[in-house]
Design a protein around this motif. Structure first.
Motif, PDB file in Angstrom:
ATOM      1  N   SER A  70       0.824  -1.210   0.000  1.00 47.12           N
ATOM      2  CA  SER A  70       0.000   0.000   0.000  1.00 47.12           C
ATOM      3  C   SER A  70       0.857   1.258   0.000  1.00 47.12           C
ATOM      4  O   SER A  70       0.553   2.242  -0.687  1.00 47.12           O
ATOM      5  CB  SER A  70      -0.929   0.004   1.221  1.00 47.12           C
ATOM      6  OG  SER A  70      -1.794  -1.105   1.204  1.00 47.12           O
ATOM      7  N   TYR A  74       1.030   4.142  -2.746  1.00 54.56           N
ATOM      8  CA  TYR A  74       0.910   5.552  -2.353  1.00 54.56           C
ATOM      9  C   TYR A  74       2.033   6.369  -2.992  1.00 54.56           C
ATOM     10  O   TYR A  74       1.814   7.458  -3.527  1.00 54.56           O
ATOM     11  CB  TYR A  74       0.964   5.651  -0.831  1.00 54.56           C
ATOM     12  CG  TYR A  74       0.947   7.062  -0.279  1.00 54.56           C
ATOM     13  CD1 TYR A  74      -0.235   7.643   0.141  1.00 54.56           C
ATOM     14  CD2 TYR A  74       2.131   7.804  -0.168  1.00 54.56           C
ATOM     15  CE1 TYR A  74      -0.256   8.933   0.665  1.00 54.56           C
ATOM     16  CE2 TYR A  74       2.123   9.089   0.352  1.00 54.56           C
ATOM     17  CZ  TYR A  74       0.926   9.645   0.763  1.00 54.56           C
ATOM     18  OH  TYR A  74       0.922  10.924   1.268  1.00 54.56           O
ATOM     19  N   PHE A 105     -13.238  10.180  -2.182  1.00 56.47           N
ATOM     20  CA  PHE A 105     -12.065  10.475  -1.355  1.00 56.47           C
ATOM     21  C   PHE A 105     -11.952  11.965  -1.053  1.00 56.47           C
ATOM     22  O   PHE A 105     -11.618  12.362   0.062  1.00 56.47           O
ATOM     23  CB  PHE A 105     -10.804   9.996  -2.067  1.00 56.47           C
ATOM     24  CG  PHE A 105      -9.535  10.349  -1.345  1.00 56.47           C
ATOM     25  CD1 PHE A 105      -9.115   9.603  -0.263  1.00 56.47           C
ATOM     26  CD2 PHE A 105      -8.775  11.437  -1.740  1.00 56.47           C
ATOM     27  CE1 PHE A 105      -7.950   9.932   0.420  1.00 56.47           C
ATOM     28  CE2 PHE A 105      -7.618  11.770  -1.070  1.00 56.47           C
ATOM     29  CZ  PHE A 105      -7.201  11.016   0.010  1.00 56.47           C
ATOM     30  N   ILE A 113     -10.721   5.695   2.487  1.00 59.73           N
ATOM     31  CA  ILE A 113      -9.659   4.691   2.427  1.00 59.73           C
ATOM     32  C   ILE A 113     -10.026   3.479   3.272  1.00 59.73           C
ATOM     33  O   ILE A 113      -9.871   2.323   2.853  1.00 59.73           O
ATOM     34  CB  ILE A 113      -8.329   5.288   2.916  1.00 59.73           C
ATOM     35  CG1 ILE A 113      -7.903   6.446   2.014  1.00 59.73           C
ATOM     36  CG2 ILE A 113      -7.236   4.225   2.950  1.00 59.73           C
ATOM     37  CD1 ILE A 113      -6.763   7.261   2.579  1.00 59.73           C
ATOM     38  N   GLY A 117     -10.749  -0.348   1.783  1.00 58.69           N
ATOM     39  CA  GLY A 117      -9.911  -1.455   2.214  1.00 58.69           C
ATOM     40  C   GLY A 117     -10.695  -2.670   2.655  1.00 58.69           C
ATOM     41  O   GLY A 117     -10.150  -3.773   2.719  1.00 58.69           O
ATOM     42  N   PHE A 123      -7.865  -2.246  -4.093  1.00 59.61           N
ATOM     43  CA  PHE A 123      -7.330  -1.243  -3.175  1.00 59.61           C
ATOM     44  C   PHE A 123      -6.314  -0.326  -3.850  1.00 59.61           C
ATOM     45  O   PHE A 123      -5.968   0.723  -3.326  1.00 59.61           O
ATOM     46  CB  PHE A 123      -6.695  -1.938  -1.964  1.00 59.61           C
ATOM     47  CG  PHE A 123      -6.432  -1.025  -0.807  1.00 59.61           C
ATOM     48  CD1 PHE A 123      -7.451  -0.269  -0.243  1.00 59.61           C
ATOM     49  CD2 PHE A 123      -5.158  -0.911  -0.266  1.00 59.61           C
ATOM     50  CE1 PHE A 123      -7.219   0.578   0.827  1.00 59.61           C
ATOM     51  CE2 PHE A 123      -4.906  -0.075   0.813  1.00 59.61           C
ATOM     52  CZ  PHE A 123      -5.937   0.674   1.353  1.00 59.61           C
ATOM     53  N   ALA A 126      -7.347   3.314  -4.060  1.00 59.32           N
ATOM     54  CA  ALA A 126      -7.156   4.140  -2.864  1.00 59.32           C
ATOM     55  C   ALA A 126      -5.699   4.543  -2.698  1.00 59.32           C
ATOM     56  O   ALA A 126      -5.391   5.687  -2.336  1.00 59.32           O
ATOM     57  CB  ALA A 126      -7.639   3.386  -1.625  1.00 59.32           C
ATOM     58  N   MET A 127      -4.780   3.614  -2.966  1.00 59.54           N
ATOM     59  CA  MET A 127      -3.358   3.900  -2.795  1.00 59.54           C
ATOM     60  C   MET A 127      -2.928   5.042  -3.710  1.00 59.54           C
ATOM     61  O   MET A 127      -2.284   6.007  -3.278  1.00 59.54           O
ATOM     62  CB  MET A 127      -2.529   2.645  -3.111  1.00 59.54           C
ATOM     63  CG  MET A 127      -2.859   1.449  -2.253  1.00 59.54           C
ATOM     64  SD  MET A 127      -1.789  -0.002  -2.512  1.00 59.54           S
ATOM     65  CE  MET A 127      -1.915  -0.257  -4.265  1.00 59.54           C
ATOM     66  N   ALA A 130      -4.695   8.484  -2.864  1.00 56.90           N
ATOM     67  CA  ALA A 130      -4.161   9.115  -1.652  1.00 56.90           C
ATOM     68  C   ALA A 130      -2.796   9.734  -1.916  1.00 56.90           C
ATOM     69  O   ALA A 130      -2.502  10.843  -1.468  1.00 56.90           O
ATOM     70  CB  ALA A 130      -4.081   8.093  -0.519  1.00 56.90           C
ATOM     71  N   TYR A 135      -2.343  13.227   0.489  1.00 55.62           N
ATOM     72  CA  TYR A 135      -2.937  12.897   1.786  1.00 55.62           C
ATOM     73  C   TYR A 135      -1.831  12.448   2.743  1.00 55.62           C
ATOM     74  O   TYR A 135      -0.900  11.741   2.336  1.00 55.62           O
ATOM     75  CB  TYR A 135      -3.966  11.779   1.593  1.00 55.62           C
ATOM     76  CG  TYR A 135      -4.805  11.489   2.803  1.00 55.62           C
ATOM     77  CD1 TYR A 135      -5.829  12.346   3.185  1.00 55.62           C
ATOM     78  CD2 TYR A 135      -4.575  10.352   3.567  1.00 55.62           C
ATOM     79  CE1 TYR A 135      -6.599  12.081   4.302  1.00 55.62           C
ATOM     80  CE2 TYR A 135      -5.343  10.078   4.686  1.00 55.62           C
ATOM     81  CZ  TYR A 135      -6.353  10.950   5.048  1.00 55.62           C
ATOM     82  OH  TYR A 135      -7.116  10.680   6.157  1.00 55.62           O
ATOM     83  N   PHE A 140      -2.896   7.649   5.944  1.00 55.18           N
ATOM     84  CA  PHE A 140      -3.172   6.616   4.939  1.00 55.18           C
ATOM     85  C   PHE A 140      -2.758   5.239   5.456  1.00 55.18           C
ATOM     86  O   PHE A 140      -3.503   4.260   5.335  1.00 55.18           O
ATOM     87  CB  PHE A 140      -2.432   6.926   3.639  1.00 55.18           C
ATOM     88  CG  PHE A 140      -2.434   5.780   2.670  1.00 55.18           C
ATOM     89  CD1 PHE A 140      -3.566   5.498   1.922  1.00 55.18           C
ATOM     90  CD2 PHE A 140      -1.320   4.960   2.534  1.00 55.18           C
ATOM     91  CE1 PHE A 140      -3.583   4.411   1.048  1.00 55.18           C
ATOM     92  CE2 PHE A 140      -1.331   3.886   1.666  1.00 55.18           C
ATOM     93  CZ  PHE A 140      -2.467   3.609   0.915  1.00 55.18           C
ATOM     94  N   ALA A 144      -5.164   1.980   6.055  1.00 54.27           N
ATOM     95  CA  ALA A 144      -4.888   0.708   5.382  1.00 54.27           C
ATOM     96  C   ALA A 144      -4.668  -0.407   6.398  1.00 54.27           C
ATOM     97  O   ALA A 144      -5.159  -1.534   6.225  1.00 54.27           O
ATOM     98  CB  ALA A 144      -3.660   0.854   4.479  1.00 54.27           C
TER      99      ALA A 144
END
Length: 200
Positions: A70, A74, A105, A113, A117, A123, A126-127, A130, A135, A140, A144
């Motif tokens: 994750s 990110y 988001f 997030i 998850g 996912f 989201a990674m 963010a 973020y 984060f 996660a």
């Protein structure tokens, strides 16, 4: 537990007998989080069922592997979105899902997030989102860790409680259970957020 081929069974036995089983689980979780489309539960639940004395350590290894992946995702979103990030989203056919999650988001941040998850949605979205948005990385990582920890430690508890039957339960009810838990977490988190805003 049933295996579809002799090769699959031999592979499972090899992992189960390995001194590096925890590292292998962490690696599989890392790969599943980054790119593999195969749910790790197909390996994790049978391994837990025959290693019930090591359930919680296996859940921890799987969670940490996911967390490491994750953070890399990110970083891709933060530094390499225009190259690797856009290529990944396009190659995986996630354009619509990415656009929808970006709006979600932008409004809810941490809650978004945490919810993604848990829900049966890739996912990676989201990674990357963010990271791209800047973020805070610690927030984060916390979201996660909470989301995937709930997923894997929840599985460990189910195996502890129900044993080998969990693989059948998971195959039949994983999607519905994930949706229900995800919605519950979303509602609770939004309720707490609303309460906090009233108090502040």
């Amino acid at each position: 537990m049933a295996f579809s081929t002799a090769k699959t069974k031999a592979w499972f036995v090899r992992i189960n007998g390995s001194q590096h089983m925890f590292w292998l689980l962490a690696g599989l979780s890392f790969l599943e989080t980054i790119i593999l489309p195969i749910p790790i539960e197909l390996v994790l639940i049978p391994l837990m069922a025959v290693n019930r004395q090591r359930l919680w350590a296996m859940a921890a290894a799987t969670t940490l592997g996911c967390l490491a992946a994750s953070l890399i995702g990110y970083g891709v979103g933060m530094v390499l979105f225009q190259s690797i990030g856009t290529w990944f989203i396009d190659s995986m056919g996630m354009q619509d899902a990415y656009a929808s999650f970006q709006r979600f988001f932008n409004q809810y941040g941490f809650v978004a997030i945490l919810t993604l998850g848990i829900l049966p949605i890739p996912f990676q979205i989201a990674m990357i989102t963010a990271g791209l948005s800047g973020y805070p990385v610690l927030m984060f990582a916390l979201a996660a860790l909470m989301a995937r920890g709930l997923r894997y430690f929840g599985l460990a508890w189910l195996v502890h409680r129900f044993g080998n039957r969990v693989i059948l339960l998971w195959k039949r009810h994983a999607l519905m259970t994930s949706l229900i838990v995800g919605v519950v977490v979303l509602l609770v988190a939004l309720g707490m957020q609303a309460l906090a805003s009233l108090v502040m």
